[in-house]
Scaffold this motif. Structure first.
Motif, PDB file in Angstrom:
ATOM      1  N   ARG A 163     -13.991 -22.751  22.089  1.00 33.62           N
ATOM      2  CA  ARG A 163     -13.229 -21.589  21.649  1.00 33.62           C
ATOM      3  C   ARG A 163     -12.310 -21.016  22.740  1.00 33.62           C
ATOM      4  O   ARG A 163     -11.166 -20.639  22.459  1.00 33.62           O
ATOM      5  CB  ARG A 163     -14.192 -20.513  21.133  1.00 33.62           C
ATOM      6  CG  ARG A 163     -13.542 -19.203  20.706  1.00 33.62           C
ATOM      7  CD  ARG A 163     -12.447 -19.407  19.671  1.00 33.62           C
ATOM      8  NE  ARG A 163     -12.928 -20.100  18.475  1.00 33.62           N
ATOM      9  CZ  ARG A 163     -12.119 -20.512  17.502  1.00 33.62           C
ATOM     10  NH1 ARG A 163     -10.807 -20.298  17.591  1.00 33.62           N
ATOM     11  NH2 ARG A 163     -12.621 -21.136  16.458  1.00 33.62           N
ATOM     12  N   TYR A 169     -17.216 -35.312  17.464  1.00 37.97           N
ATOM     13  CA  TYR A 169     -16.151 -34.336  17.252  1.00 37.97           C
ATOM     14  C   TYR A 169     -15.300 -34.352  18.493  1.00 37.97           C
ATOM     15  O   TYR A 169     -15.782 -34.124  19.610  1.00 37.97           O
ATOM     16  CB  TYR A 169     -16.751 -32.948  17.026  1.00 37.97           C
ATOM     17  CG  TYR A 169     -15.749 -31.819  16.974  1.00 37.97           C
ATOM     18  CD1 TYR A 169     -14.898 -31.656  15.889  1.00 37.97           C
ATOM     19  CD2 TYR A 169     -15.677 -30.889  18.015  1.00 37.97           C
ATOM     20  CE1 TYR A 169     -13.989 -30.601  15.834  1.00 37.97           C
ATOM     21  CE2 TYR A 169     -14.786 -29.825  17.969  1.00 37.97           C
ATOM     22  CZ  TYR A 169     -13.939 -29.697  16.879  1.00 37.97           C
ATOM     23  OH  TYR A 169     -13.044 -28.652  16.826  1.00 37.97           O
ATOM     24  N   GLU A 179     -16.761 -26.456  17.853  1.00 39.39           N
ATOM     25  CA  GLU A 179     -15.652 -25.506  17.799  1.00 39.39           C
ATOM     26  C   GLU A 179     -15.955 -24.253  18.607  1.00 39.39           C
ATOM     27  O   GLU A 179     -15.073 -23.706  19.278  1.00 39.39           O
ATOM     28  CB  GLU A 179     -15.354 -25.137  16.348  1.00 39.39           C
ATOM     29  CG  GLU A 179     -14.764 -26.290  15.540  1.00 39.39           C
ATOM     30  CD  GLU A 179     -14.630 -25.945  14.069  1.00 39.39           C
ATOM     31  OE1 GLU A 179     -15.314 -24.984  13.620  1.00 39.39           O
ATOM     32  OE2 GLU A 179     -13.875 -26.628  13.355  1.00 39.39           O
ATOM     33  N   GLN A 180     -17.200 -23.792  18.554  1.00 36.72           N
ATOM     34  CA  GLN A 180     -17.568 -22.614  19.333  1.00 36.72           C
ATOM     35  C   GLN A 180     -17.545 -22.889  20.830  1.00 36.72           C
ATOM     36  O   GLN A 180     -17.126 -22.043  21.621  1.00 36.72           O
ATOM     37  CB  GLN A 180     -18.952 -22.121  18.899  1.00 36.72           C
ATOM     38  CG  GLN A 180     -18.978 -21.531  17.502  1.00 36.72           C
ATOM     39  CD  GLN A 180     -18.011 -20.359  17.363  1.00 36.72           C
ATOM     40  OE1 GLN A 180     -17.979 -19.457  18.199  1.00 36.72           O
ATOM     41  NE2 GLN A 180     -17.208 -20.382  16.296  1.00 36.72           N
ATOM     42  N   TRP A 189     -17.480 -34.200  21.789  1.00 39.85           N
ATOM     43  CA  TRP A 189     -18.720 -33.461  21.535  1.00 39.85           C
ATOM     44  C   TRP A 189     -19.585 -34.283  20.600  1.00 39.85           C
ATOM     45  O   TRP A 189     -19.112 -34.795  19.571  1.00 39.85           O
ATOM     46  CB  TRP A 189     -18.399 -32.091  20.936  1.00 39.85           C
ATOM     47  CG  TRP A 189     -19.530 -31.376  20.269  1.00 39.85           C
ATOM     48  CD1 TRP A 189     -19.670 -31.086  18.942  1.00 39.85           C
ATOM     49  CD2 TRP A 189     -20.720 -30.869  20.900  1.00 39.85           C
ATOM     50  NE1 TRP A 189     -20.847 -30.426  18.703  1.00 39.85           N
ATOM     51  CE2 TRP A 189     -21.526 -30.284  19.894  1.00 39.85           C
ATOM     52  CE3 TRP A 189     -21.183 -30.865  22.216  1.00 39.85           C
ATOM     53  CZ2 TRP A 189     -22.750 -29.695  20.163  1.00 39.85           C
ATOM     54  CZ3 TRP A 189     -22.411 -30.275  22.483  1.00 39.85           C
ATOM     55  CH2 TRP A 189     -23.181 -29.697  21.471  1.00 39.85           C
ATOM     56  N   THR A 238     -11.119 -33.299  15.529  1.00 41.90           N
ATOM     57  CA  THR A 238     -11.671 -33.636  14.218  1.00 41.90           C
ATOM     58  C   THR A 238     -12.956 -34.424  14.406  1.00 41.90           C
ATOM     59  O   THR A 238     -13.239 -34.934  15.497  1.00 41.90           O
ATOM     60  CB  THR A 238     -10.665 -34.481  13.413  1.00 41.90           C
ATOM     61  OG1 THR A 238     -11.153 -34.680  12.092  1.00 41.90           O
ATOM     62  CG2 THR A 238     -10.445 -35.842  14.055  1.00 41.90           C
ATOM     63  N   GLU A 239     -13.732 -34.528  13.347  1.00 45.54           N
ATOM     64  CA  GLU A 239     -14.880 -35.427  13.365  1.00 45.54           C
ATOM     65  C   GLU A 239     -14.379 -36.830  13.089  1.00 45.54           C
ATOM     66  O   GLU A 239     -13.540 -37.040  12.210  1.00 45.54           O
ATOM     67  CB  GLU A 239     -15.910 -35.017  12.311  1.00 45.54           C
ATOM     68  CG  GLU A 239     -17.203 -35.826  12.401  1.00 45.54           C
ATOM     69  CD  GLU A 239     -18.266 -35.330  11.433  1.00 45.54           C
ATOM     70  OE1 GLU A 239     -19.458 -35.408  11.774  1.00 45.54           O
ATOM     71  OE2 GLU A 239     -17.892 -34.874  10.332  1.00 45.54           O
ATOM     72  N   ALA A 241     -22.825 -31.097  16.067  1.00 51.78           N
ATOM     73  CA  ALA A 241     -22.200 -30.637  14.830  1.00 51.78           C
ATOM     74  C   ALA A 241     -20.829 -30.037  15.106  1.00 51.78           C
ATOM     75  O   ALA A 241     -20.591 -29.433  16.155  1.00 51.78           O
ATOM     76  CB  ALA A 241     -23.087 -29.596  14.150  1.00 51.78           C
ATOM     77  N   VAL A 242     -19.930 -30.189  14.132  1.00 54.44           N
ATOM     78  CA  VAL A 242     -18.551 -29.732  14.293  1.00 54.44           C
ATOM     79  C   VAL A 242     -18.480 -28.243  14.584  1.00 54.44           C
ATOM     80  O   VAL A 242     -17.761 -27.809  15.502  1.00 54.44           O
ATOM     81  CB  VAL A 242     -17.736 -30.077  13.033  1.00 54.44           C
ATOM     82  CG1 VAL A 242     -16.356 -29.423  13.092  1.00 54.44           C
ATOM     83  CG2 VAL A 242     -17.603 -31.585  12.877  1.00 54.44           C
ATOM     84  N   GLN A 243     -19.222 -27.428  13.827  1.00 51.42           N
ATOM     85  CA  GLN A 243     -19.136 -25.977  13.995  1.00 51.42           C
ATOM     86  C   GLN A 243     -19.548 -25.559  15.400  1.00 51.42           C
ATOM     87  O   GLN A 243     -18.912 -24.690  16.017  1.00 51.42           O
ATOM     88  CB  GLN A 243     -20.010 -25.274  12.956  1.00 51.42           C
ATOM     89  CG  GLN A 243     -19.878 -23.762  12.982  1.00 51.42           C
ATOM     90  CD  GLN A 243     -20.670 -23.104  11.859  1.00 51.42           C
ATOM     91  OE1 GLN A 243     -21.430 -23.753  11.131  1.00 51.42           O
ATOM     92  NE2 GLN A 243     -20.502 -21.791  11.713  1.00 51.42           N
ATOM     93  N   GLN A 244     -20.584 -26.165  15.935  1.00 51.42           N
ATOM     94  CA  GLN A 244     -21.015 -25.841  17.295  1.00 51.42           C
ATOM     95  C   GLN A 244     -19.980 -26.284  18.317  1.00 51.42           C
ATOM     96  O   GLN A 244     -19.717 -25.578  19.301  1.00 51.42           O
ATOM     97  CB  GLN A 244     -22.368 -26.488  17.596  1.00 51.42           C
ATOM     98  CG  GLN A 244     -22.968 -26.041  18.923  1.00 51.42           C
ATOM     99  CD  GLN A 244     -24.331 -26.667  19.187  1.00 51.42           C
ATOM    100  OE1 GLN A 244     -24.826 -27.470  18.372  1.00 51.42           O
ATOM    101  NE2 GLN A 244     -24.936 -26.321  20.303  1.00 51.42           N
TER     102      GLN A 244
END
Length: 407
Positions: free
Chosen positions: A257, A185, A253-254, A245, A271-272, A248-251
């Protein structure tokens, strides 16, 4: 000298000293022949793609056609020839969901980059330097012999070849470890000049908390007014934060942030992506910065100094001023010792695309302003000189001055 018929002939010795011979090789045996010939005629050997800038009398060996690639998915290793670029190596490894510790530019040669240390902007903090993961080096030495050098058989020579440059012979192939990553990511977050201080404050927050699977770097960009540049950036100063990164994408993004909340973006493409697209994160056009220095830390005062010397309020004559995050595995000693120095640095400052007509006083001011945070120089030159004297006493190989990964 004269011929038998009395006419004047060319002095072959003088002619040899004036010319530069460029030898395009396709195999290790070609390299051996070129090295033996150069040694016989006492001509220095330089590894390069052309004879441009080579001293008179040199033999320039062009290895660009040595493009062998072999990937062993069972042992997770790669063997590549001296002409292989990272884009080619990554594409071959990706067929097995593997990746190497690639450079920021896909056009960078694997061998030269790794011999100089190899700082991956995506995988470095997770795994260390590319030189830390070399298994063996195939080398044509000063006597013209083809040798397979590893940490067990010839530890001193192996130490020097991994991170100390390549003035000890012509590297014809390299074996190195690969790692099981298929996607990452990442991408760029770009901001207008007026948000520079707020974004850099957020950057420092993210970098301080970053796990080793995250690397964040930033760059001051002075973008040309060209159609190939995004309209929102064309002809303007921009601040780009580069994100890579491995989770995982969600992690991811956090974790970034604070950067997303710091200011509106003029452009973003987080993006991934497959690892074969990782070169787009930095988008470097080539392998080398014009100059670079190591930074021990990036404090509030260091950010102020950087902005004052090269920020949006200054007419700084360079396309890119980048600060790349280090630390993590880059700070640890490898299992197989090598010549890479400067592992105590936390960031690297690099300046590229300099206007040579006007850059010197501006660059000097930048380095002087940041001098409280610049560390080094780190040197292993004494040991490199000893190994050079032992393996190339006639100083046959003159590829470049001793290179370190941070220069």
């Amino acid at each position: 000298m004269t011929t038998v018929d009395g006419s004047r002939a060319v002095d072959d010795t003088a002619a040899l000293q004036r010319t530069v011979a460029v030898v395009g090789v396709t195999s290790a045996s070609d390299v051996q022949a070129a090295v033996r010939s150069a040694a016989y005629h006492r001509r220095p050997v330089i590894v390069a793609e052309s004879g441009a800038g080579a001293p008179a009398g040199s033999v320039v060996i062009d290895t660009s056609r040595m493009r062998e690639i072999h990937i062993d998915p069972e042992t997770r290793t790669a063997r590549v020839g001296a002409g292989v670029c990272w884009q080619q190596a990554q594409q071959a490894a990706a067929h097995h969901d593997l990746t190497g510790l690639a450079a920021s530019s896909g056009s960078t040669r694997v061998v030269g980059y790794t011999a100089g240390g190899g700082l991956s902007p995506v995988l470095g903090r997770r795994y260390g330097f590319a030189a830390d993961h070399v298994r063996a080096v195939e080398l044509v030495s000063a006597d013209g012999e083809l040798r397979r050098v590893d940490a067990v058989g010839e530890p001193d020579l192996f130490w020097a070849l991994c991170g100390g440059g390549s003035e000890l012979g012509v590297i014809t192939a390299l074996e190195f470890a690969l790692y099981p990553h298929a996607h990452l990511y990442g991408g760029d977050l770009c901001y207008a000049a007026e948000h520079s201080r707020a974004v850099l404050d957020a950057y420092r927050e993210v970098a301080a908390a970053a796990p080793e699977d995250l690397t964040v770097s930033f760059a001051f960009l002075r973008m040309p007014d060209l159609p190939s540049v995004a309209p929102t950036l064309r002809g303007r100063f921009g601040l780009a934060v580069r994100v890579a990164w491995l989770g995982a994408v969600q992690q991811g993004e956090q974790l970034v942030r604070p950067l997303l909340d710091a200011a509106p973006r003029t452009f973003e493409n987080l993006t991934e992506m497959p690892f074969t697209d990782a070169f787009s994160v930095h988008g470097d056009p080539g392998p080398a910065a014009a100059t670079s220095r190591l930074l021990g830390d990036l404090t509030d005062q260091a950010v102020d100094a950087l902005l004052s010397a090269a920020g949006p309020g200054r007419d700084f004559p360079a396309e890119t001023v980048e600060v790349r995050q280090l630390g993590g595995a880059l700070s640890r000693s490898p299992r197989r010792p090598n010549a890479v120095a400067g592992r105590d640095a936390r960031f690297r400052l690099s300046v590229s695309g300099l206007d040579r007509r006007t850059s010197r006083p501006h660059l000097r001011e930048l380095l002087d302003t940041l001098s409280p945070w610049i560390i080094g120089p780190h040197t292993v030159d004494d040991r490199l000189r000893e190994i050079k004297a032992a393996h190339d006493p006639a100083n046959l190989f003159r590829t470049a001055p001793t290179r370190r990964w941070y220069e």
